[in-house]
Scaffold this active site. Structure first.
Site, PDB file in Angstrom:
ATOM      1  CB  ALA A  94      -0.897   0.010   1.232  1.00 64.39           C
ATOM      2  CE  LYS A  95       5.318   5.063  -0.342  1.00 64.87           C
ATOM      3  NZ  LYS A  95       6.542   4.291  -0.016  1.00 64.87           N
ATOM      4  N   GLY A  96       0.448   5.772   0.897  1.00 64.05           N
ATOM      5  CA  GLY A  96      -0.439   6.900   1.138  1.00 64.05           C
ATOM      6  C   GLY A  96       0.293   8.194   0.927  1.00 64.05           C
TER       7      GLY A  96
END
Ligand code: NAD
Length: 393
Positions: A94-96
């Site tokens: 994931a990444k934000g």
């Protein structure tokens, strides 16, 4: 995705499987109203992309930078999936990120933004669901705010929801140096295959931040003569080897910059990339080895401390020159490995010693290198494509 496609074609997986691995599971866009110090209200746009949760809860950092956009976050999330899979830790990717300029914001403004982002992501984050970490523009302080806001909402302390925390809140020993340490293990593993004796080897390291300075120090500790280092202020060359401890001391006393470091001759970052050394470690930023300069690289081995330092089109030139490349998703996976250990320690409620963490992280890196190296022989491909093959499998 080009490299992913190449690996997929070699593996011959079905079209259904291809789309399962390609299309992100979840993409969240939020508007984050934040009161600024002058009393005005600004709305920031924040993102979280869960690319995959097949192997376990998704894992990936949070980036605070003006250039953050959904497309970039999506690409970085996919990268995390392959990175976790290649080192065989039970996480998806994931990444934000939030489009903002933390350098132009006060600590209070950053805190309110981080807390607003956390509240917006309460149903996304979770120790068994999605576990954020620091990335560009965020660090242990921001992770502490995230943990606090999440814990308040849940009515109990939930330290396993985020990694990269300060030690006192359940951070892990060894996390700070973990990526540079893993880069060193990857470099030494590759040198062993190439029959390069570290005590007779030379290296150049681009970037003298978290990854580059620890990689340089640990390579030096293992006998390698690090002839050049660099940062945004330029390159520093010493034919007898840079005194890394002195360079670190100088940087720490000089607002994080090597500018004016006396133990070396000044060169440019471009010159550093083409030095006649055995090992080149790009550990600064993406896209530094490109079509334009790949032909001038003289190193025998490139170990990618940074994410994406070699552009896809430069890969062919580097491969044709017979240079071995330990790719980013393998070489810099030591950081996420120790992040995983942080989460494990939080969940069992017991802190490991530094010695145990280093031994387990080194073994994880060495095993991953061996798996990728075997796959590269079996499929007759570069280590980069082999790393994607191992991850996809
Ligand atoms: P950092 O901010 O601590 O250090 C970056 C270094 O690169 C600094 O010395 C800076 O001066 C230098 N730099 C910046 N722009 C440059 C330029 N144009 N030319 C030469 N040097 C330049 O960052 P970091 O945490 O060490 O990360 C470096 C790279 O490693 C990034 O690509 C990052 O995504 C990747 N990475 C970091 C980790 C981690 O655990 N820190 C993990 C995996 C990958």
């Amino acid at each position: 995705m080009q490299r992913f496609d190449t690996a997929v074609n070699l593996l011959g997986i079905s079209e259904e499987m291809y789309y399962i691995l390609k299309v992100p599971r979840q993409q969240v866009i939020v508007g984050l109203p934040v009161t600024m110090d002058d009393g005005s209200l600004r709305v920031f746009e924040g993102y979280r992309v869960i690319h995959s949760n097949i192997l376990g809860p998704s894992k990936g950092g949070i980036r605070f930078d003006p250039a953050v956009n959904l497309d970039e976050v999506r690409a970085l999330a996919a990268w995390m999936t392959w990175k976790c899979a290649v080192v065989d830790i039970p996480y998806g990717g994931a990444k934000g990120g939030v489009a903002c300029n933390p350098r132009a914001m006060s600590a209070g403004e950053i805190e309110r933004l981080m807390r607003a982002y956390t509240v917006a992501m309460l149903d996304v984050f979770g120790p068994d669901r999605d576990i954020p970490a620091p990335d560009m523009g965020t660090g242990p302080r921001e992770m502490a705010w995230l943990m606090d806001e999440y814990s308040k909402a849940k009515g109990m302390t939930v330290n396993a929801v985020v990694t990269g925390k300060p030690l006192v809140l359940g951070g892990s020993l060894g996390r700070t140096e973990a990526t540079g340490r893993g880069v060193t293990v990857a470099a030494l593993s590759a040198m062993e295959k190439m029959r390069i004796n570290p005590y007779r080897a030379t290296a150049a390291v681009q970037g003298f931040g978290n990854v580059g300075s620890f990689a340089a120090a640990l390579l030096h500790e293992r006998g390698v003569s690090v002839k050049a280092v660099s940062d945004i202020s330029g390159g520093y060359y010493n034919d007898k080897g840079i005194d890394i401890e002195a360079a670190v001391r100088y940087r720490d006393a000089n607002k994080g910059s090597l500018d004016g470091f006396a133990g070396a001759e000044k060169i440019s970052n471009e010159e550093l990339l083409s030095l006649a050394v055995d090992v080149l470690v790009p550990a600064a930023k993406e896209d530094v080895i490109t079509d334009d300069n790949a032909a001038s690289v003289q190193a025998k081995l490139i170990v990618e401390g940074a994410n994406g330092p070699t552009s896809a089109s430069a890969d062919d030139i580097i491969n044709e020159k017979g240079i071995l490349v330990v790719p980013d998703i393998l070489a810099n996976a030591g950081g996420v490995t120790v992040s995983y250990f942080e989460w494990v320690q939080n969940r069992i409620g017991y802190g490991w010693t530094l010695d145990r963490i280093n031994r387990r992280a080194d073994r994880a890196m060495k095993d991953a290198f061996d798996r990728v190296y075997s796959a590269s022989k079996q499929y007759k491909v570069s280590l980069r494509i082999a790393a994607y093959i191992v991850a996809i499998k």
